[in-house]
Design a protein around this motif. Structure first.
Motif, PDB file in Angstrom:
ATOM      1  N   LEU A   1      29.244   7.394  -1.239  1.00 27.98           N
ATOM      2  CA  LEU A   1      28.471   6.208  -0.877  1.00 27.98           C
ATOM      3  C   LEU A   1      27.599   5.750  -2.039  1.00 27.98           C
ATOM      4  CD1 LEU A   1      27.528   4.123   1.183  1.00 27.98           C
ATOM      5  CD2 LEU A   1      25.898   5.821   2.052  1.00 27.98           C
ATOM      6  N   ALA A   2      26.922   6.682  -2.699  1.00 26.47           N
ATOM      7  CA  ALA A   2      26.076   6.307  -3.830  1.00 26.47           C
ATOM      8  C   ALA A   2      26.909   5.681  -4.945  1.00 26.47           C
ATOM      9  CB  ALA A   2      25.331   7.535  -4.351  1.00 26.47           C
ATOM     10  N   GLU A   3      28.062   6.278  -5.224  1.00 24.13           N
ATOM     11  CA  GLU A   3      28.940   5.707  -6.245  1.00 24.13           C
ATOM     12  C   GLU A   3      29.401   4.306  -5.845  1.00 24.13           C
ATOM     13  OE1 GLU A   3      33.254   6.595  -8.416  1.00 24.13           O
ATOM     14  OE2 GLU A   3      32.280   8.182  -7.240  1.00 24.13           O
ATOM     15  N   ALA A   4      29.744   4.145  -4.573  1.00 23.34           N
ATOM     16  CA  ALA A   4      30.193   2.834  -4.095  1.00 23.34           C
ATOM     17  C   ALA A   4      29.077   1.800  -4.176  1.00 23.34           C
ATOM     18  CB  ALA A   4      30.719   2.942  -2.665  1.00 23.34           C
ATOM     19  N   VAL A   5      27.849   2.201  -3.867  1.00 24.35           N
ATOM     20  CA  VAL A   5      26.715   1.279  -3.966  1.00 24.35           C
ATOM     21  C   VAL A   5      26.574   0.791  -5.403  1.00 24.35           C
ATOM     22  CG1 VAL A   5      24.203   1.138  -3.904  1.00 24.35           C
ATOM     23  CG2 VAL A   5      25.438   2.166  -1.993  1.00 24.35           C
ATOM     24  N   ILE A   6      26.613   1.714  -6.353  1.00 23.42           N
ATOM     25  CA  ILE A   6      26.470   1.328  -7.766  1.00 23.42           C
ATOM     26  C   ILE A   6      27.641   0.456  -8.198  1.00 23.42           C
ATOM     27  CG2 ILE A   6      26.435   2.228 -10.120  1.00 23.42           C
ATOM     28  CD1 ILE A   6      24.945   4.685  -8.948  1.00 23.42           C
ATOM     29  N   ALA A   7      28.857   0.838  -7.792  1.00 22.36           N
ATOM     30  CA  ALA A   7      30.040   0.082  -8.195  1.00 22.36           C
ATOM     31  C   ALA A   7      30.061  -1.325  -7.604  1.00 22.36           C
ATOM     32  CB  ALA A   7      31.301   0.835  -7.788  1.00 22.36           C
ATOM     33  N   ALA A   8      29.573  -1.467  -6.372  1.00 20.47           N
ATOM     34  CA  ALA A   8      29.543  -2.800  -5.752  1.00 20.47           C
ATOM     35  C   ALA A   8      28.376  -3.625  -6.265  1.00 20.47           C
ATOM     36  CB  ALA A   8      29.462  -2.651  -4.225  1.00 20.47           C
ATOM     37  N   LEU A   9      27.279  -2.958  -6.612  1.00 18.83           N
ATOM     38  CA  LEU A   9      26.069  -3.661  -7.051  1.00 18.83           C
ATOM     39  C   LEU A   9      26.137  -4.068  -8.515  1.00 18.83           C
ATOM     40  CD1 LEU A   9      23.469  -4.394  -5.541  1.00 18.83           C
ATOM     41  CD2 LEU A   9      22.455  -2.278  -6.408  1.00 18.83           C
ATOM     42  N   TRP A  10      26.803  -3.267  -9.330  1.00 16.90           N
ATOM     43  CA  TRP A  10      26.854  -3.526 -10.772  1.00 16.90           C
ATOM     44  C   TRP A  10      27.352  -4.937 -11.103  1.00 16.90           C
ATOM     45  CZ3 TRP A  10      24.980  -1.963 -15.207  1.00 16.90           C
ATOM     46  CH2 TRP A  10      25.647  -2.211 -16.412  1.00 16.90           C
TER      47      TRP A  10
ATOM     48  N   GLN B   1      17.103  -2.130 -16.508  1.00 12.66           N
ATOM     49  CA  GLN B   1      15.962  -2.233 -15.605  1.00 12.66           C
ATOM     50  C   GLN B   1      16.317  -3.039 -14.357  1.00 12.66           C
ATOM     51  OE1 GLN B   1      13.002  -0.492 -16.057  1.00 12.66           O
ATOM     52  NE2 GLN B   1      12.964  -1.061 -13.893  1.00 12.66           N
ATOM     53  N   ALA B   2      17.170  -4.063 -14.537  1.00 11.26           N
ATOM     54  CA  ALA B   2      17.606  -4.856 -13.382  1.00 11.26           C
ATOM     55  C   ALA B   2      18.398  -3.996 -12.411  1.00 11.26           C
ATOM     56  CB  ALA B   2      18.451  -6.042 -13.849  1.00 11.26           C
ATOM     57  N   LEU B   3      19.250  -3.100 -12.944  1.00 17.78           N
ATOM     58  CA  LEU B   3      20.016  -2.210 -12.067  1.00 17.78           C
ATOM     59  C   LEU B   3      19.081  -1.255 -11.332  1.00 17.78           C
ATOM     60  CD1 LEU B   3      22.666  -0.981 -11.015  1.00 17.78           C
ATOM     61  CD2 LEU B   3      22.672   0.487 -13.043  1.00 17.78           C
ATOM     62  N   VAL B   4      18.122  -0.681 -12.055  1.00 15.17           N
ATOM     63  CA  VAL B   4      17.183   0.248 -11.427  1.00 15.17           C
ATOM     64  C   VAL B   4      16.377  -0.465 -10.346  1.00 15.17           C
ATOM     65  CG1 VAL B   4      15.160   1.695 -11.820  1.00 15.17           C
ATOM     66  CG2 VAL B   4      17.070   1.743 -13.445  1.00 15.17           C
ATOM     67  N   THR B   5      15.928  -1.690 -10.653  1.00 18.08           N
ATOM     68  CA  THR B   5      15.162  -2.464  -9.671  1.00 18.08           C
ATOM     69  C   THR B   5      16.012  -2.787  -8.453  1.00 18.08           C
ATOM     70  OG1 THR B   5      13.810  -3.423 -11.420  1.00 18.08           O
ATOM     71  CG2 THR B   5      13.861  -4.589  -9.310  1.00 18.08           C
ATOM     72  N   ALA B   6      17.276  -3.160  -8.693  1.00 16.89           N
ATOM     73  CA  ALA B   6      18.171  -3.466  -7.575  1.00 16.89           C
ATOM     74  C   ALA B   6      18.332  -2.270  -6.649  1.00 16.89           C
ATOM     75  CB  ALA B   6      19.536  -3.905  -8.103  1.00 16.89           C
TER      76      ALA B   6
END
Length: 938
Positions: free
Chosen positions: A623-632, A701-706
């Motif tokens: 799930l965490a990997e999917a969140v990052i992959a979908a959010l990136w 920083q945008a990724l971390v904030t997201a």
């Protein structure tokens, strides 16, 4: 030969029984030139229906020709003849086509030549074409007279921007035999800016002309009775209104019944493209993003009002029974289907089928209803509709009510091909089965359970519930009064009822005002068991649930207990949810809602023993990997919009620590590193260009904030970037060459150990492959020499001092426990130059490289697996140190079940012994004395 090419006679499968033998004999004689099977069908039909008998005599010559061809071809020719009529001929042509279609579809139905859907579909095609010809003829006349401002003859093809929406059964393609047609007439006001008033007047005239053309009874009969009352606010609005006015109405005051009506809405005539655009604007009104269980109560209330108004609340009997609105009737099945579609269709577009049968099948496919319930309701629906058609075929009456006299019932039985007794018995059975299948959904509370006796403390807690925000409305209190006995009865079954009650109280207290949760519980009693189960086991999860009640949306979705979809499917699902959001911030909130639903699902599955700690760990990591992959891509797109595309070769996000090893627990944060390759680029190319280093720093920083920003829907994860080169002191994003140089010349052993678990998650594929190749090469170089073991031994000693074990059920800290075994596994991977990332795989790599004996490998693996089970279970229950003496009974039982231990003392002993054995092996491998449990603080 295909079925559609076969003639009518070749496809006959059934026929009515003649109720009037004399009439049947007369018709048989008139059509004696036809094959016996056809003349027999006509005779039996005429013997049951005076209306159809008259049509046979009136259209006999045409009928003979039609019956000699394939039925589909005959019907297509009928429609073609209607389309060829001139404006002066249209009225007569429409009525002629209706007579012939009525006769022909009836025979196709009665003879079993066409299934129900093809019969109703043919009637709907006729209605669509009749409406389309009528409004285009009217618009053409308005244009000819110069009364539609700015319009030319070229606009006739799109009816000048006017569209007719078919509603109800016509919209679904399900017109019954003598249906009236429900229409909503609109026009595209954007084509008439500044002259909208004149255009509206013109379209009102067209609408009135259309209804007269279709509905007026002439010597040729009528075409369709039209009903325009489903338009917005029909009591005060004109018969044709602008799309903007209709949209404004639905957005502001649209009601549940109007949402249900719009499920079946379909552009059927005029400007079909404009109609499709309009319906797209109504998607948020009809299909709510969150599960809407108040729709159940609204539908139930509407259903009861219909029954009361029509005095249908009487004992079930054949005589006078309303097959549409009465008990066990057609409307019950339609409400059952539409209400469930409304509840979940906003989240699952596959449920948005206009047809009743299609809707039921979609609900079953997504596990919203059991497949056997779907199959039975489909069969019942088709049977009800066939009887309904025969009621209407007798005199072409728009009726759904069975006769009140025995001879007339016998005629309907004969029309259905049955004797009177079989028909009565079969119909009552079908009505009873329909009522049984649908009634529980609309009246879910059933018989009230007895309230168990409560202690004074418990009574005080329960009495305080009325003051909680979610229970202040009259509707919430009304539903909860019905639910309270069920809650208290289930609480009484918990291992420790008082403890579970306190946790439930925390859950209810935390619910926000306006939440529709209690209607959800009433419709899904199994959820009460789930809530009590959570409250009795994990008060922390119950409190989380009260703050994020929308995650229960997913529980009642049929897929909640389906197999885990895996990373790729999760990425696609998350990306689709974010794609529906209108802007960047909304996408981030959508990601949070989506992630929490899946995260909650994993927790529930683990809590209930459907998966174990290792399956849960993999799912949390997926799930965490999917969140990052979908959010990136969303973050990159926003960065691109502001500052231009990623300069150079782009960037890669590395998952480190437990995320890299693909095993997280319920409370894990994410260890990340961002590495980029400018490839000679100096700056971005965009509206506000940035130099290379600031660009990637802002992107990171945008990724971390997201991921971490506390928004309306909370946050996704906490993020730790301290594993990047130079830790907190280094830049948040690292250039590829700097990363290589640092790792080769400056990095400490602990940083090389961290790389044993590094895993590229997202970014450009070539760059990801290059980083993985570098990781493997570096490990082969840096893992050699005794310095590695001495560095690890020193690091381990510092960790034992800084993070001693706490408590008898400590799983993470202390010699021989989780962190200690993980550190040893990383060390073995490094010295073995193994690319393995998971703890067990790294331990196996150490064994293969002869750094670890089989027995020592078993000791470390067994210890790790025991400690992981405890850690995963504890983190689902609480964020704090767990003390078995004060732990709730439900939580203690969960941990013991997960570890397979009989009692708390046995688990504590097993943990101590496993830690001692593991610490001894680790101490030996690192060249020191065997460590005991001296660091524990019991």
């Amino acid at each position: 030969m295909t079925n559609t090419a076969r003639t009518f006679a070749a496809r006959l499968t059934r026929a009515p029984l003649a109720d009037d033998a004399a009439v049947a004999a007369d018709i048989a004689a008139q059509f004696s030139d036809l094959p016996p099977a056809l003349s027999g069908l006509l005779a039996a039909t005429a013997g049951c229906s005076p209306f159809l008998r008259d049509l046979m005599q009136r259209e006999g010559d045409w009928l003979r020709n039609a019956l000699s061809a394939a039925p589909e071809a005959a019907f297509d020719a009928l429609l073609a003849d209607m389309s060829a009529a001139t404006p002066d001929q249209l009225s007569d042509a429409l009525r002629l086509a209706k007579r012939r279609a009525a006769l022909f579809t009836a025979l196709c139905d009665l003879g079993g030549v066409w299934p129900l859907e093809q019969v109703t579909g043919a009637l709907t095609r006729l209605a669509d074409l009749a409406v389309d010809l009528s409004i285009k003829t009217g618009v053409a006349e308005e244009i000819r007279r110069g009364r539609l401002p700015g319009a030319t003859p070229d606009d006739i093809a799109t009816a000048g921007g006017m569209v007719v929406l078919a509603m109800g059964k016509m919209g679904a393609g399900e017109l019954n035999y003598s249906s009236d047609i429900d229409l909503v007439c609109l026009f595209d006001e954007s084509r008439y800016k500044g002259v909208e008033h004149e255009a509206r007047a013109s379209f009102i005239r067209v609408t009135r002309r259309m209804t007269a053309l279709l509905s007026d009874l002439t010597a040729g009969g009528y075409v369709f009775r039209t009903d325009l009352r489903l338009r917005p606010d029909a009591a005060v609005t004109p018969v044709c209104m602008s799309m903007a006015a209709a949209e404004s109405y639905y957005e502001s005051v649209g009601r549940t019944w109007e949402r249900a009506a719009c499920i079946k809405a379909r552009p059927c005539a005029g400007d079909l493209a404009a109609g499709a655009r309009f319906l797209k604007t109504l998607v948020p009104f009809v299909w709510r993003k969150h599960l809407d269980f108040v729709a159940i109560q609204d539908a139930h209330d509407m259903r009861l009002r219909i029954r009361e108004h029509r005095q249908l609340n009487r004992a079930l009997a054949v005589e006078g029974h309303d097959l549409k609105l009465g008990q066990g009737g057609i409307r019950e099945i339609e409400f059952f289907t539409q209400t469930r579609q409304l509840i979940a269709g906003g989240r699952d577009a596959t449920l948005r089928d206009r047809t009743t049968v299609g809707g039921l099948r979609a609900l079953a496919a997504q596990r919203w209803i059991p497949q056997d319930v779907c199959d039975e309701l489909v069969t019942l629906y088709r049977s009800h509709r066939e009887v309904e058609h025969r009621l209407q075929m007798v005199h072409d009456a728009q009726t759904h009510t069975l006769p009140t006299m025995a001879p007339d019932i016998a005629r309907i039985a004969a029309f259905c091909g049955e004797d009177d007794a079989a028909f009565r018995s079969g119909l009552l059975d079908r009505l009873t089965r329909t009522d049984r299948l649908t009634e529980g959904f609309f009246s879910p509370s059933g018989t009230a359970e007895a309230v168990p006796e409560l202690s004074q403390t418990a009574q005080a807690i329960v009495q305080g519930w009325a003051a909680y925000p979610a229970l202040r409305s009259d509707r919430a209190q009304q539903i909860f009064r019905r639910l309270r006995p069920a809650f208290l009865t289930r609480l009484n079954r918990a291992a420790n009822p008082d403890e579970a009650l306190v946790a439930l109280d925390g859950f209810l207290r935390g619910l926000p005002a306006g939440v529709q949760l209690f209607a959800l519980f009433e419709a899904n009693p199994a959820l009460i068991d789930l809530i009590i189960d959570i409250a009795a086991t994990s008060p922390a999860l119950a409190r989380y649930l009260s703050r994020n009640a929308s995650v229960l949306d997913g529980v009642i979705g049929g897929s909640f207990f389906a197999p885990w979809p895996g990373v790729s499917a999760l990425v696609a699902d998350g990306a689709a949810r974010m794609a529906e959001a209108p802007d960047y911030e909304a996408k981030l909130d959508a990601a949070r809602r989506w992630m929490k639903e899946w995260h909650f699902r994993v927790g529930v599955h683990h809590l209930r023993g459907l998966i174990d700690a290792f399956e849960a760990g993999k799912m949390y990591a997926d799930l965490a990997e999917a969140v990052i992959a979908a959010l990136w891509p969303v973050v990159v797109a926003e960065m691109t919009r502001k500052h231009g595309p990623l300069p150079g070769r782009g960037a890669v996000v590395l998952g480190m620590g437990s995320l890299g090893a693909a095993r997280l627990n319920a409370g894990s944060d994410l260890d990340l590193i961002v590495i980029y390759d400018g490839a000679g680029a100096e700056a971005s190319d965009g509206p506000r260009p940035l130099a290379l280093r600031p660009y990637y720093a802002r992107l990171t920083q945008a990724l971390v904030t997201a991921l971490t920003a506390p928004m309306a829907e909370g946050k996704l994860y906490d993020v730790d970037m301290r594993l990047r080169p130079s830790g907190r002191q280094g830049p948040v994003a690292t250039a590829l060459e700097s990363f290589r140089s640092y790792q080769e010349t400056e990095a400490w052993t602990w940083e090389h150990l961290a790389l044993t678990r590094a895993r590229p998650l997202v970014g450009e594929a070539p760059l990801r492959a290059e980083l993985e190749a570098f990781r493997r090469t570096l490990m082969a170089t840096k893992g050699q020499g005794e310095a590695v073991r001495s560095d690890v031994a020193a690091m381990r000693a510092r960790l034992q001092v800084a993070k001693p074990a706490k408590g008898s059920w400590e799983a993470k800290n202390g010699p021989g426990r989780l962190m200690d075994v993980e550190l040893m596994a990383e060390t073995l991977a490094l010295v073995s130059a193994s690319p393995a990332r998971g703890v067990e795989a790294q331990l196996r790599a150490g064994g293969k490289a002869s750094h670890l004996s089989d027995s020592d490998q078993s000791v470390l693996t067994d210890a790790y697996r025991l400690f992981w089970r405890v850690q995963a279970a504890v983190r689902l229950i609480t964020e704090d140190t767990v003390d078995p003496a004060t732990l709730g009974e439900g939580a203690r039982a969960f941990i013991l079940r997960e570890t397979g231990m009989a009692d708390a003392a046995s688990l504590a002993t097993s943990l101590d012994e496993s830690a001692a054995r593991a610490a001894a092996v680790i101490g030996m491998l690192l060249g020191g004395a065997a460590d005991g449990e001296t660091g524990d603080a019991d």
